[in-house]
Design an enzyme around this catalytic site. Structure first.
Site, PDB file in Angstrom:
ATOM      1  N   ASP A   1       0.870  -1.184   0.000  1.00 26.09           N
ATOM      2  CA  ASP A   1       0.000   0.000   0.000  1.00 26.09           C
ATOM      3  C   ASP A   1       0.907   1.234   0.000  1.00 26.09           C
ATOM      4  O   ASP A   1       1.968   1.228   0.637  1.00 26.09           O
ATOM      5  CB  ASP A   1      -0.871   0.002   1.274  1.00 26.09           C
TER       6      ASP A   1
ATOM      7  N   ASP B   1       4.039   1.783  -4.005  1.00 26.51           N
ATOM      8  CA  ASP B   1       3.068   2.258  -4.988  1.00 26.51           C
ATOM      9  C   ASP B   1       2.943   1.179  -6.066  1.00 26.51           C
ATOM     10  O   ASP B   1       3.961   0.756  -6.619  1.00 26.51           O
ATOM     11  CB  ASP B   1       3.547   3.585  -5.592  1.00 26.51           C
TER      12      ASP B   1
ATOM     13  N   ASN C   1       0.902  -3.464 -13.815  1.00 26.83           N
ATOM     14  CA  ASN C   1       2.039  -3.964 -13.032  1.00 26.83           C
ATOM     15  C   ASN C   1       1.664  -5.242 -12.271  1.00 26.83           C
ATOM     16  O   ASN C   1       2.408  -6.226 -12.261  1.00 26.83           O
ATOM     17  CB  ASN C   1       2.398  -2.890 -12.006  1.00 26.83           C
TER      18      ASN C   1
ATOM     19  N   LYS D   1       1.242 -12.833 -13.885  1.00 28.51           N
ATOM     20  CA  LYS D   1       1.679 -13.641 -15.038  1.00 28.51           C
ATOM     21  C   LYS D   1       3.016 -14.323 -14.723  1.00 28.51           C
ATOM     22  O   LYS D   1       3.182 -15.525 -14.924  1.00 28.51           O
ATOM     23  CB  LYS D   1       1.807 -12.718 -16.249  1.00 28.51           C
TER      24      LYS D   1
ATOM     25  N   ALA E   1     -10.688  -5.503  -7.843  1.00 30.56           N
ATOM     26  CA  ALA E   1     -11.825  -4.802  -7.238  1.00 30.56           C
ATOM     27  C   ALA E   1     -12.314  -3.732  -8.202  1.00 30.56           C
ATOM     28  O   ALA E   1     -11.722  -2.661  -8.319  1.00 30.56           O
ATOM     29  CB  ALA E   1     -11.398  -4.161  -5.915  1.00 30.56           C
TER      30      ALA E   1
ATOM     31  N   TYR F   1     -12.052   8.351 -11.911  1.00 33.86           N
ATOM     32  CA  TYR F   1     -12.300   7.060 -11.238  1.00 33.86           C
ATOM     33  C   TYR F   1     -13.003   6.093 -12.193  1.00 33.86           C
ATOM     34  O   TYR F   1     -12.539   4.978 -12.412  1.00 33.86           O
ATOM     35  CB  TYR F   1     -13.156   7.314 -10.007  1.00 33.86           C
TER      36      TYR F   1
ATOM     37  N   GLU G   1      -3.308 -13.614 -22.561  1.00 32.56           N
ATOM     38  CA  GLU G   1      -2.213 -14.214 -21.782  1.00 32.56           C
ATOM     39  C   GLU G   1      -2.684 -15.434 -20.987  1.00 32.56           C
ATOM     40  O   GLU G   1      -1.917 -16.012 -20.237  1.00 32.56           O
ATOM     41  CB  GLU G   1      -1.619 -13.173 -20.811  1.00 32.56           C
TER      42      GLU G   1
ATOM     43  N   THR H   1     -20.093  -0.039   0.026  1.00 31.34           N
ATOM     44  CA  THR H   1     -19.844  -0.899   1.190  1.00 31.34           C
ATOM     45  C   THR H   1     -19.384  -0.027   2.354  1.00 31.34           C
ATOM     46  O   THR H   1     -18.704   0.983   2.144  1.00 31.34           O
ATOM     47  CB  THR H   1     -18.789  -1.956   0.825  1.00 31.34           C
TER      48      THR H   1
HETATM   49  P1  NAD Z   1      -9.588   2.854   0.654  1.00 30.96           P
HETATM   50  O1  NAD Z   1      -9.232   4.202   0.171  1.00 30.96           O
HETATM   51  O2  NAD Z   1      -9.887   2.664   2.093  1.00 30.96           O
HETATM   52  O3  NAD Z   1      -8.491   1.784   0.229  1.00 30.96           O
HETATM   53  C1  NAD Z   1      -7.694   1.887  -0.925  1.00 30.96           C
HETATM   54  C2  NAD Z   1      -6.260   1.594  -0.529  1.00 30.96           C
HETATM   55  O4  NAD Z   1      -5.427   1.639  -1.698  1.00 30.96           O
HETATM   56  C3  NAD Z   1      -5.693   2.654   0.437  1.00 30.96           C
HETATM   57  O5  NAD Z   1      -5.077   2.014   1.539  1.00 30.96           O
HETATM   58  C4  NAD Z   1      -4.673   3.425  -0.394  1.00 30.96           C
HETATM   59  O6  NAD Z   1      -3.616   3.947   0.371  1.00 30.96           O
HETATM   60  C5  NAD Z   1      -4.242   2.368  -1.392  1.00 30.96           C
HETATM   61  N1  NAD Z   1      -3.712   2.901  -2.655  1.00 30.96           N
HETATM   62  C6  NAD Z   1      -4.263   3.864  -3.449  1.00 30.96           C
HETATM   63  N2  NAD Z   1      -3.494   4.060  -4.538  1.00 30.96           N
HETATM   64  C7  NAD Z   1      -2.432   3.220  -4.415  1.00 30.96           C
HETATM   65  C8  NAD Z   1      -1.281   2.967  -5.199  1.00 30.96           C
HETATM   66  N3  NAD Z   1      -1.051   3.622  -6.357  1.00 30.96           N
HETATM   67  N4  NAD Z   1      -0.392   2.035  -4.781  1.00 30.96           N
HETATM   68  C9  NAD Z   1      -0.590   1.359  -3.613  1.00 30.96           C
HETATM   69  N5  NAD Z   1      -1.659   1.570  -2.825  1.00 30.96           N
HETATM   70  C10 NAD Z   1      -2.569   2.481  -3.222  1.00 30.96           C
HETATM   71  O7  NAD Z   1     -10.870   2.398  -0.223  1.00 30.96           O
HETATM   72  P2  NAD Z   1     -11.756   1.077  -0.152  1.00 30.96           P
HETATM   73  O8  NAD Z   1     -13.155   1.475   0.028  1.00 30.96           O
HETATM   74  O9  NAD Z   1     -11.155   0.087   0.764  1.00 30.96           O
HETATM   75  O10 NAD Z   1     -11.615   0.543  -1.652  1.00 30.96           O
HETATM   76  C11 NAD Z   1     -10.781  -0.539  -1.986  1.00 30.96           C
HETATM   77  C12 NAD Z   1     -11.043  -0.947  -3.434  1.00 30.96           C
HETATM   78  O11 NAD Z   1     -12.416  -1.333  -3.588  1.00 30.96           O
HETATM   79  C13 NAD Z   1     -10.791   0.178  -4.425  1.00 30.96           C
HETATM   80  O12 NAD Z   1     -10.230  -0.354  -5.601  1.00 30.96           O
HETATM   81  C14 NAD Z   1     -12.182   0.702  -4.720  1.00 30.96           C
HETATM   82  O13 NAD Z   1     -12.269   1.260  -6.009  1.00 30.96           O
HETATM   83  C15 NAD Z   1     -13.017  -0.564  -4.606  1.00 30.96           C
HETATM   84  N6  NAD Z   1     -14.434  -0.248  -4.290  1.00 30.96           N
HETATM   85  C16 NAD Z   1     -14.807   0.106  -3.014  1.00 30.96           C
HETATM   86  C17 NAD Z   1     -16.135   0.407  -2.763  1.00 30.96           C
HETATM   87  C18 NAD Z   1     -16.640   0.770  -1.382  1.00 30.96           C
HETATM   88  O14 NAD Z   1     -17.839   1.055  -1.236  1.00 30.96           O
HETATM   89  N7  NAD Z   1     -15.853   0.751  -0.342  1.00 30.96           N
HETATM   90  C19 NAD Z   1     -17.084   0.387  -3.806  1.00 30.96           C
HETATM   91  C20 NAD Z   1     -16.643   0.042  -5.075  1.00 30.96           C
HETATM   92  C21 NAD Z   1     -15.325  -0.288  -5.309  1.00 30.96           C
END
Ligand code: NAD
Ligand code: UDP
Length: 312
Positions: free
Chosen positions: A31, A56, A98, A104, A113, A144, A162, A174
């Protein structure tokens, strides 16, 4: 299995990590801490089957042999992804690529997600997985929506070209403990405001709808999908639809708060309705949510009280 969870310090990523550890797997969490927090992982400090790396996903890295990759790394709340617009687009493009390359190389399975935002401001209601969506490609939410739609295309391309063993979950709103208190999402805002006796902010007239899934139900659905052989997208969400005004009244009932409701302008392109059709998840995964909104709000209260106390 040794599992890589990208976005492990986030709301869903940290709950997913807990569930995978509980099932006996080893987990490497990565993260970049842009919207997540190590607070969400602090209970795992002494867990020997868990490792964490500040990383990242857009930058190359070598996790050294994994069996499953879960990609949950992306800003997710409208406030976060609008503040981090370019980073969000990069996470869903370079970052997802990445992680697909890592899968792969390791011959690992992959679960991404995705989101109900792929449907945009939907004209089909409720939304089935076959619906292609109604997205403004240049509006404020596009950083987004299009990053997530591009990720889905990329994941399907790695599956087709692939032969990667991939899965796509379309997550609907959620909520639960570990949502960041101030990330601006509706449940975190309303619960925090009610507990502080502040005004509850409703954007627009509150007639827009959402369908809220409690986090334990969401993670259960995601893990069932991870074990399945389904490669096309699957909606995982709670199909009970609420207007935002009804949701605010539920928050008032559950907290016993006497806060007033105030109405503020509706943000541009805010979807007017959202409700998953979960027939596919029911059929393929034998999954459906168990926790209704008021029960889930009650289960979240203690966490939000703690956040308010910690903030002073
Ligand atoms: P969140 O912001 O709590 O968690 C996302 C995590 O990803 C964070 O810890 C952030 O630091 C990390 N992150 C962001 N960019 C990054 C990068 N480039 N490299 C490494 N880490 C990175 O959000 P969440 O609600 O836990 O969402 C998690 C996933 O679920 C996301 O992909 C989001 O799009 C998807 N999602 C969540 C919901 C919801 O209702 N919570 C709904 C639809 C989709
Ligand atoms: N919303 C609201 N008050 C708030 C925060 C959000 O009325 O304090 C509304 C928002 O305009 C949207 C819905 O609640 O219609 C859900 O917003 P959220 O940011 O949680 O997620 P979205 O589903 O829009 O991605």
């Amino acid at each position: 299995m040794r599992v890589l969870v990208a976005g492990a310090a986030g709301f869903l990523g940290s709950h997913l990590t807990d569930a995978l550890l509980e099932q006996g797997h080893d987990v490497l969490g990565v993260d970049n801490l842009s919207t997540g927090s190590l607070e969400n992982l602090k209970h795992l400090r002494t867990e020997r089957r868990f490792g964490f790396c500040e990383q990242d996903i857009c930058d190359p890295f070598d996790p050294k042999g994994v069996d499953y990759v879960f990609n949950f790394a992306s800003p997710a709340s409208p406030g976060d992804y609008m503040r981090l617009g370019i980073e969000t687009l990069m996470a869903g493009s370079a970052g997802t690529r990445n992680l697909l390359e890592i899968a792969k190389k390791c011959d690992a399975k992959f679960l991404h997600a995705s989101t109900s935002e792929c449907y945009g401001d939907p004209e089909e209601h409720p939304q089935t997985e076959e619906y292609w969506g109604h997205v403004n490609p240049i509006g404020p939410r596009s950083v987004y929506d299009e990053s997530k739609r591009f990720s889905e295309a990329l994941v399907m391309a790695y599956h087709r070209y692939e032969k990667l063993d991939t899965r796509l979950v379309r997550i609907f709103n959620t909520y639960g403990p570990r949502l960041q208190m101030n990330d601006g999402r509706v449940i975190s805002n309303l619960l925090t405001q009610a507990l502080r006796s502040d005004d509850l902010t409703i954007y627009g007239d509150g007639s827009q709808t959402r369908s809220f899934c409690y986090v334990s139900d969401e993670i259960d659905g995601i893990l069932r999908l991870a074990r399945s052989d389904e490669h096309t997208p699957v909606n995982i969400g709670n199909p009970v639809e609420w207007t935002i005004l009804e949701c605010a009244n539920a928050v008032l009932r559950v907290t016993g708060s006497t806060s007033k409701i105030v109405f503020l302008p509706l943000p541009q392109d805010d979807p007017s309705q959202r409700q998953p059709n979960i027939g596919k998840a029911r059929r393929l995964l034998n999954w459906e949510p168990k926790i209704d909104l008021e029960t889930g709000l009650k289960l979240s209260l203690e966490y939000f009280r703690g956040c308010i106390e910690a903030a002073g």
